[in-house]
Design a protein around this motif. Structure first.
Motif, mmCIF file in Angstrom:
data_model
loop_
_atom_site.group_PDB
_atom_site.id
_atom_site.type_symbol
_atom_site.label_atom_id
_atom_site.label_comp_id
_atom_site.label_asym_id
_atom_site.label_seq_id
_atom_site.Cartn_x
_atom_site.Cartn_y
_atom_site.Cartn_z
ATOM 1 N N VAL A 141 29.511 29.427 41.665
ATOM 2 C CA VAL A 141 30.720 28.854 42.253
ATOM 3 C C VAL A 141 30.356 28.441 43.672
ATOM 4 N N ASP A 142 30.619 27.200 43.999
ATOM 5 C CA ASP A 142 30.282 26.696 45.332
ATOM 6 C C ASP A 142 31.520 26.756 46.210
ATOM 7 N N GLU A 143 31.699 27.664 47.094
ATOM 8 C CA GLU A 143 30.692 28.646 47.441
ATOM 9 C C GLU A 143 31.214 30.066 47.419
ATOM 10 N N SER A 144 32.496 30.266 47.637
ATOM 11 C CA SER A 144 33.094 31.604 47.611
ATOM 12 C C SER A 144 34.222 31.630 46.593
ATOM 13 N N SER A 145 34.469 32.808 45.996
ATOM 14 C CA SER A 145 35.533 32.886 44.999
ATOM 15 C C SER A 145 36.177 34.262 44.965
ATOM 16 N N TRP A 146 37.458 34.246 44.557
ATOM 17 C CA TRP A 146 38.256 35.435 44.351
ATOM 18 C C TRP A 146 38.868 35.302 42.970
ATOM 19 N N VAL A 147 38.846 36.390 42.177
ATOM 20 C CA VAL A 147 39.156 36.286 40.750
ATOM 21 C C VAL A 147 40.251 37.283 40.347
ATOM 22 N N TRP A 148 41.225 36.774 39.560
ATOM 23 C CA TRP A 148 42.288 37.586 38.980
ATOM 24 C C TRP A 148 42.272 37.402 37.469
ATOM 25 N N LEU A 149 42.625 38.460 36.746
ATOM 26 C CA LEU A 149 42.803 38.363 35.306
ATOM 27 C C LEU A 149 44.140 39.000 34.971
ATOM 28 N N ASN A 150 44.988 38.219 34.331
ATOM 29 C CA ASN A 150 46.318 38.684 33.930
ATOM 30 C C ASN A 150 47.116 39.242 35.110
ATOM 31 N N GLY A 151 46.975 38.579 36.252
ATOM 32 C CA GLY A 151 47.726 38.956 37.441
ATOM 33 C C GLY A 151 47.134 40.070 38.273
ATOM 34 N N PHE A 181 43.901 41.502 40.531
ATOM 35 C CA PHE A 181 42.687 41.129 41.244
ATOM 36 C C PHE A 181 41.517 41.940 40.701
ATOM 37 N N ILE A 182 40.438 41.237 40.294
ATOM 38 C CA ILE A 182 39.292 41.963 39.747
ATOM 39 C C ILE A 182 38.064 41.919 40.645
ATOM 40 N N GLY A 183 38.053 41.039 41.632
ATOM 41 C CA GLY A 183 36.918 41.031 42.545
ATOM 42 C C GLY A 183 36.678 39.688 43.182
ATOM 43 N N GLN A 184 35.639 39.664 43.990
ATOM 44 C CA GLN A 184 35.303 38.442 44.707
ATOM 45 C C GLN A 184 33.800 38.280 44.822
ATOM 46 N N HIS A 185 33.411 37.059 45.118
ATOM 47 C CA HIS A 185 32.015 36.723 45.420
ATOM 48 C C HIS A 185 32.076 35.872 46.675
ATOM 49 N N ASP A 186 31.805 36.505 47.808
ATOM 50 C CA ASP A 186 31.953 35.816 49.083
ATOM 51 C C ASP A 186 30.803 36.200 50.002
ATOM 52 N N VAL A 187 29.708 35.475 49.845
ATOM 53 C CA VAL A 187 28.550 35.693 50.714
ATOM 54 C C VAL A 187 28.357 34.510 51.657
#
Length: 131
Positions: free
Chosen positions: A65-75, A77-83
């Motif tokens: 994912v270019d470049e940072s992301s925050w992820v939810w499943l079914n409402g 929050f499950i985590g992020q990738h932010d380097v």
């Protein structure tokens, strides 16, 4: 562009996204008609999982994912990738076992932040069953 997703609760499972534009996974925003756009975009995907599989856990795998992301499943929050900017070409995995709706509909929501050049979920996304 207004970065209003948190205020409007884009991550909630019942948010009405019927007027959103469709973006493909595996292509940058620029390849899909958004030339020169840097900023925030949200993705929402409804998918159905089969009944519970023979596994001990499940991860969602993002090719990049270019470049940072925050992820939810079914409402949830499950985590992020932010380097930061260095994360544009890095794969990452998030455990979704406790939030996954086996045998039913699921809503995946991803907030993407791009600060320069191409942006978006530009590599495949898939679910891995872990034994």
């Amino acid at each position: 562009p207004a970065d209003e997703g948190f205020d409007r609760k884009f991550w909630t499972a019942n948010f009405n996204d019927s007027d959103w534009k469709t973006l493909a996974i595996g292509k940058t925003w620029e390849e899909q008609g958004f030339a020169g756009y840097d900023g925030i975009a949200w993705y929402r995907l409804k998918f159905t999982m089969p009944g519970k599989m023979d596994c001990n856990s499940a991860d969602i795998a993002f090719g990049a994912v270019d470049e940072s992301s925050w992820v939810w499943l079914n409402g949830k929050f499950i985590g992020q990738h932010d380097v930061g900017a260095a994360g544009w070409n890095t794969s990452f995995f998030l455990n979704i076992a406790s939030e996954l709706n086996w045998g039913g509909e699921n809503i995946l929501v991803v907030r993407v932040k791009d600060s320069a050049q191409a942006g978006g979920i530009w590599k495949p996304v898939f679910i891995e069953m872990l034994k």
